[in-house]
Design a protein around this motif. Structure first.
Motif: not given
Length: 159
Positions: A43-59
């Protein structure tokens, strides 16, 4: 005189055999780490952070459920500078997140914010063939030479 010669010769042969055995074992470990890393999602960091925000509730929320936040190591690769950082975590997704949100390795974060191009690979401890996180991390640091030519400031945990 002949006895000392043969004793010295035997000792030299023994040392060479030990050295060859160690080199062979290191080669097997390097191959194992590369195979584990190559069989994981990159993953790129952008992919990782997007996945985090969409799939796991975000910040501000629990980032990842325990089903996804596995125990393992991560390999951060700065493609712009050809440098690696290897780390470990009992919740590896949270650890990766910390590096790209300013709460991890400061040098990694600075280069990320500066605009360097990064990739992320994560290896689960489970089914890796290694018995501890420390063993897996130390082997990955050695494999990617991230202590001598990267961001790691140690060769791995001593525990």
């Amino acid at each position: 005189m002949d006895f000392l010669f043969f004793l010295s010769f035997g000792l030299i042969i023994f040392i060479l055999l030990v050295f060859l055995f160690q080199a062979r074992e290191q080669s097997k470990i390097r191959k194992q780490i590369f195979e584990l890393a190559n069989n994981t999602l990159e993953l790129t960091p952008e992919d990782f952070l997007e996945m985090r925000n969409k799939s796991f509730g975000g910040k501000g929320k629990a980032l990842y459920s325990n089903n996804y936040n596995f125990s393992g190591v991560y390999i951060l690769y700065n493609q712009s500078k050809d440098l690696y950082y290897v780390g470990q975590g009992k919740q590896v997704l949270n650890r990766v997140n910390s590096h790209f949100t300013g709460r991890g390795n400061g040098d990694v974060y600075a280069d990320y914010k500066y605009g360097d191009f990064w990739t992320i690979k994560m290896i689960a401890l489970k089914n890796s063939g290694f018995s501890t996180l420390n063993e897996l991390e130390k082997s990955a640091i050695e494999t990617y030479d991230s202590f001598n030519k990267g961001y790691n400031k140690t060769r791995g945990n001593k525990r």
